[in-house]
Structure formats: structure tokens, C-alpha cells
Design an enzyme around this catalytic site. Sequence first.
Site, PDB file in Angstrom:
ATOM      1  N   ARG A 183       0.050   3.188   9.805  1.00 27.51           N
ATOM      2  CA  ARG A 183      -0.621   4.198   8.552  1.00 27.51           C
ATOM      3  C   ARG A 183      -1.981   4.069   8.314  1.00 27.51           C
ATOM      4  O   ARG A 183      -2.605   3.928   7.265  1.00 27.51           O
ATOM      5  CB  ARG A 183       0.139   3.765   7.317  1.00 27.51           C
ATOM      6  CG  ARG A 183       1.721   4.101   7.431  1.00 27.51           C
ATOM      7  CD  ARG A 183       1.956   5.338   7.645  1.00 27.51           C
ATOM      8  NE  ARG A 183       3.444   5.621   8.013  1.00 27.51           N
ATOM      9  CZ  ARG A 183       3.809   5.550   9.330  1.00 27.51           C
ATOM     10  NH1 ARG A 183       3.280   5.600  10.231  1.00 27.51           N
ATOM     11  NH2 ARG A 183       5.301   5.769   9.369  1.00 27.51           N
TER      12      ARG A 183
ATOM     13  N   SER B  50       7.883   7.871   1.530  1.00 23.70           N
ATOM     14  CA  SER B  50       8.053   6.512   1.019  1.00 23.70           C
ATOM     15  C   SER B  50       6.927   6.023   0.274  1.00 23.70           C
ATOM     16  O   SER B  50       5.589   6.232   0.789  1.00 23.70           O
ATOM     17  CB  SER B  50       7.964   5.770   2.524  1.00 23.70           C
ATOM     18  OG  SER B  50       9.125   6.134   3.177  1.00 23.70           O
TER      19      SER B  50
ATOM     20  N   GLU C 183       1.631   2.910   0.396  1.00 20.30           N
ATOM     21  CA  GLU C 183       1.614   3.860   1.605  1.00 20.30           C
ATOM     22  C   GLU C 183       0.775   5.130   0.853  1.00 20.30           C
ATOM     23  O   GLU C 183      -0.125   5.612   1.259  1.00 20.30           O
ATOM     24  CB  GLU C 183       2.600   4.500   2.215  1.00 20.30           C
ATOM     25  CG  GLU C 183       2.538   5.298   3.317  1.00 20.30           C
ATOM     26  CD  GLU C 183       3.578   5.627   4.326  1.00 20.30           C
ATOM     27  OE1 GLU C 183       4.369   4.721   4.371  1.00 20.30           O
ATOM     28  OE2 GLU C 183       3.803   6.708   4.680  1.00 20.30           O
TER      29      GLU C 183
HETATM   30  P1  FAD Z   1      -2.515  14.633   1.871  1.00 24.21           P
HETATM   31  O1  FAD Z   1      -1.446  13.995   1.043  1.00 24.21           O
HETATM   32  O2  FAD Z   1      -3.185  16.006   1.637  1.00 24.21           O
HETATM   33  O3  FAD Z   1      -3.770  13.586   1.952  1.00 24.21           O
HETATM   34  C1  FAD Z   1      -3.456  12.050   2.497  1.00 24.21           C
HETATM   35  C2  FAD Z   1      -4.707  11.507   2.737  1.00 24.21           C
HETATM   36  O4  FAD Z   1      -5.435  12.027   3.653  1.00 24.21           O
HETATM   37  C3  FAD Z   1      -5.786  11.553   1.713  1.00 24.21           C
HETATM   38  O5  FAD Z   1      -6.556  10.372   1.333  1.00 24.21           O
HETATM   39  C4  FAD Z   1      -6.651  12.711   1.888  1.00 24.21           C
HETATM   40  O6  FAD Z   1      -7.882  12.733   1.466  1.00 24.21           O
HETATM   41  C5  FAD Z   1      -6.806  12.575   3.551  1.00 24.21           C
HETATM   42  N1  FAD Z   1      -6.998  13.715   4.424  1.00 24.21           N
HETATM   43  C6  FAD Z   1      -6.090  15.105   4.328  1.00 24.21           C
HETATM   44  N2  FAD Z   1      -6.495  15.750   4.968  1.00 24.21           N
HETATM   45  C7  FAD Z   1      -7.792  15.278   5.471  1.00 24.21           C
HETATM   46  C8  FAD Z   1      -8.812  15.905   6.358  1.00 24.21           C
HETATM   47  N3  FAD Z   1      -8.582  16.961   7.081  1.00 24.21           N
HETATM   48  N4  FAD Z   1      -9.791  14.956   6.827  1.00 24.21           N
HETATM   49  C9  FAD Z   1      -9.798  13.782   6.214  1.00 24.21           C
HETATM   50  N5  FAD Z   1      -8.913  13.245   5.310  1.00 24.21           N
HETATM   51  C10 FAD Z   1      -7.859  14.060   4.957  1.00 24.21           C
HETATM   52  N6  FAD Z   1       4.729  10.261   6.325  1.00 24.21           N
HETATM   53  C11 FAD Z   1       4.817   9.727   7.295  1.00 24.21           C
HETATM   54  O7  FAD Z   1       3.970   9.169   8.079  1.00 24.21           O
HETATM   55  N7  FAD Z   1       6.408   9.693   8.012  1.00 24.21           N
HETATM   56  C12 FAD Z   1       7.304  10.362   7.487  1.00 24.21           C
HETATM   57  O8  FAD Z   1       8.482  10.400   7.981  1.00 24.21           O
HETATM   58  C13 FAD Z   1       7.024  11.052   6.248  1.00 24.21           C
HETATM   59  N8  FAD Z   1       8.072  11.616   5.596  1.00 24.21           N
HETATM   60  C14 FAD Z   1       7.640  12.196   4.219  1.00 24.21           C
HETATM   61  C15 FAD Z   1       8.862  12.789   3.676  1.00 24.21           C
HETATM   62  C16 FAD Z   1       8.788  13.683   2.346  1.00 24.21           C
HETATM   63  C17 FAD Z   1       9.731  14.216   1.642  1.00 24.21           C
HETATM   64  C18 FAD Z   1       7.247  13.459   1.912  1.00 24.21           C
HETATM   65  C19 FAD Z   1       6.900  14.038   0.707  1.00 24.21           C
HETATM   66  C20 FAD Z   1       6.100  12.762   2.648  1.00 24.21           C
HETATM   67  C21 FAD Z   1       6.261  12.169   3.647  1.00 24.21           C
HETATM   68  N9  FAD Z   1       5.298  11.564   4.475  1.00 24.21           N
HETATM   69  C22 FAD Z   1       5.798  10.727   5.670  1.00 24.21           C
HETATM   70  C23 FAD Z   1       4.006  11.381   3.904  1.00 24.21           C
HETATM   71  C24 FAD Z   1       3.321  12.266   4.383  1.00 24.21           C
HETATM   72  O9  FAD Z   1       3.817  13.470   4.710  1.00 24.21           O
HETATM   73  C25 FAD Z   1       2.192  12.036   5.457  1.00 24.21           C
HETATM   74  O10 FAD Z   1       1.652  10.907   5.229  1.00 24.21           O
HETATM   75  C26 FAD Z   1       1.226  13.094   5.828  1.00 24.21           C
HETATM   76  O11 FAD Z   1       0.839  12.595   7.084  1.00 24.21           O
HETATM   77  C27 FAD Z   1       0.241  13.232   4.917  1.00 24.21           C
HETATM   78  O12 FAD Z   1      -0.355  14.735   5.174  1.00 24.21           O
HETATM   79  P2  FAD Z   1      -0.975  15.532   4.068  1.00 24.21           P
HETATM   80  O13 FAD Z   1      -1.573  16.788   4.799  1.00 24.21           O
HETATM   81  O14 FAD Z   1       0.069  15.975   2.965  1.00 24.21           O
HETATM   82  O15 FAD Z   1      -2.147  14.558   3.389  1.00 24.21           O
END
Ligand code: FAD
Length: 298
Positions: free
Chosen positions: A172, A222, A292
Amino acid sequence: MFQTEFKEKYPHIIATENGLLKDYTYTKTGGAAELLVFPKTKDELHHILTFTKEKNIALTVLGNASNVIVKDSGLSGIVVMLEKMNDISIDGEKVYAQAGAKLVDVSQFIQKHTLTGFEFACGIPGSVGGAVYMNAGAYDGEMKDVIVSVDVLTRDGEMKTYTNEDMQFAYRHSKIQETGDVVVSMTLQLAVGQQNLIDEKIKKLTDLRQSKQPLEYPSCGSVFKRPEGYFAGKLIQDAQLQGYRIGGVEVSKKHAGFMVNVDNGTASDYEALIKHVQNTVKKQFNVELETEVRFIGK
Ligand code: FAD
């Protein structure tokens, strides 16, 4: 007012003043952004970075907002949402995707082209940018296993390409978390697979997710990282915290590692519940739970 100045300078960039972030976040919590912008191209993103640097304005980048809790007081400055930069393309066994593409769409694209190696990501609700930033992973895979390179814009507006090694991926973690670079796109290396095996694996992982996770409620997945030698969910379950509620947010009864927004919960409810769970687990098992999910805001 920087908002007026921005809109006058870049009338072609979609921008909303005081856009409510709870309309975008997976937890359905979070206050307003002073200015919410939706660039459609790398050039537009570049303009935004230049503007925030010149004017010394805070900049926050959001992908699908599935791993953030935005504080109830909202975000100052400019919040960039990359959902309109969502191209996906293929060249042999390599797949290119822009930062705002949803992992689910990238996964379906890869499945349709009978490539294997990305099945693990089929149910992760993030964007490419957020998944690279977090080195997202599930079951038997993580982003670092398939990424060849990542294109970024630095906060100075310089375009750079990082190799997989440059990214310093770990559990992560990626180096973007320290540099603050903005992910623009990624290139993946996959392999030609067998359609029936790919389809079967995706179905199996999707079923597993649906049976184990409380997908019927808003959440951020998580909440805690896996502590060394333990599972966060098991510790929380053993501490009898499932169903424990503060305000409108409770520890999921279905999956102890999740906190679900069951009744108009707020970011403050999330914050208080996370602290309560951390304190209880520390007291009972002497294990520190590290979040996380990322808190952002004033
Ligand atoms: P965001 O939540 O929008 O941002 C997360 C971080 O990334 C922030 O700090 C943001 O500033 C940064 N960021 C976003 N885009 C950029 C960019 N283009 N450039 C620089 N920084 C950026 N995660 C897992 O790893 N495995 C799983 O199995 C998993 N299952 C999930 C299930 C559910 C129901 C939910 C709600 C979440 C889950 N997650 C899981 C968490 C999440 O989906 C991941 O961490 C995902 O990668 C986050 O992506 P996001 O685009 O939503 O990021």
C-alpha cells in the site's frame, strides 16, 4: 478570489465552486471544495498545476475517492477530479490507461482482450491514479506486479516517466506518496491467457467479494493496513467491536475490517470510530492499527 480568476483564465476547464465532496466520496461524507475542477486533458491538468503553484494555492488530487475520508470542514484550494481523463488502449500485451479510468473498466477491457494478470483488480473500486498511488492489491496480486511505467506531472509541471523500480512500490505504498507527483497514466505488461480461465477467475473473485464485503453500504473498504503477523479484521472481531457505532458509522457486522455509513454518518464519526477501534485493539492485544484510508482536509 482565486476561483473567479481561475474561471476567467481557463473558461474551457470545467470548474464548480463549493462542490460538495460527499457527493463523490465512497463513504458519502466530506465537506465542500473551494473549487472542484475536472480536466479533460493532460494540458488542462498542466494549467491547473501551474496556476496553483503560481498563486500558492493548495491542490488535492482525487481519483474515485474510495480510499479517502474528506473532513467535514472540506478542502481549501483546488480539488482535481480526473474522471474525464479515462482513455484505455492496447498494444499487443501492453495496456495503457489514463489516471481517471476506473480499475473496473480497465479490468473489463483486459478481460475482453483475453489478457491475463489483472484479474485481481476486477472489484477494486478505485481509479488508475489512486491504485498506482496506493499500490492497490487484492487476493493474489497488486499493481506493482503488472506496472511497466507510470507517467506523472510533478508539482512543478514537469512530465516524467517512472519505471516500476522508480516507483518504490511496497505494501500500500508508492513513492508518489512522498513526492506529491500527479499520476497521468500507467502502462501494464500482461500476458495472453485463456478466455475461460480468465472469466472463471473474475467470477470467483467477484462472488468472493460480494459474499464477504458489505457492498450494500457506503464505506472506504478496509480501514486499516494489515499489521505484521495479524489480520486487522480478526483483531477487531475478537475485540467484540462488530456493530459498534458512533453517530451514523459502524463497524460492519459482515466484515470487521470495514466501517459502514449506515445513517448519514460524517467524517467526524469515522474519525472517532477509528480512534475507538485503535485504542481498544491496542489495549486488548497490544497491536497498533495503522489506517490504510487517508484523511484529507482542514
Ligand atoms: P482516491 O480515494 O481518490 O485517492 C486515494 C489517494 O490517492 C489520495 O491520497 C489521492 O490524493 C491519491 N490519488 C488519487 N489519484 C491520484 C493521481 N492521479 N495522482 C496522484 N495521487 C492520486 N483497495 C485495495 O487495495 N484492495 C481492495 O481489495 C480494495 N477493496 C475496496 C473495496 C471497497 C468497497 C472500497 C470502498 C475500497 C476498496 N479499496 C481496496 C480501497 C480503494 O479502492 C483503493 O485504495 C483504490 O486504489 C483507491 O483509488 P481511488 O481512485 O479511489 O483513490
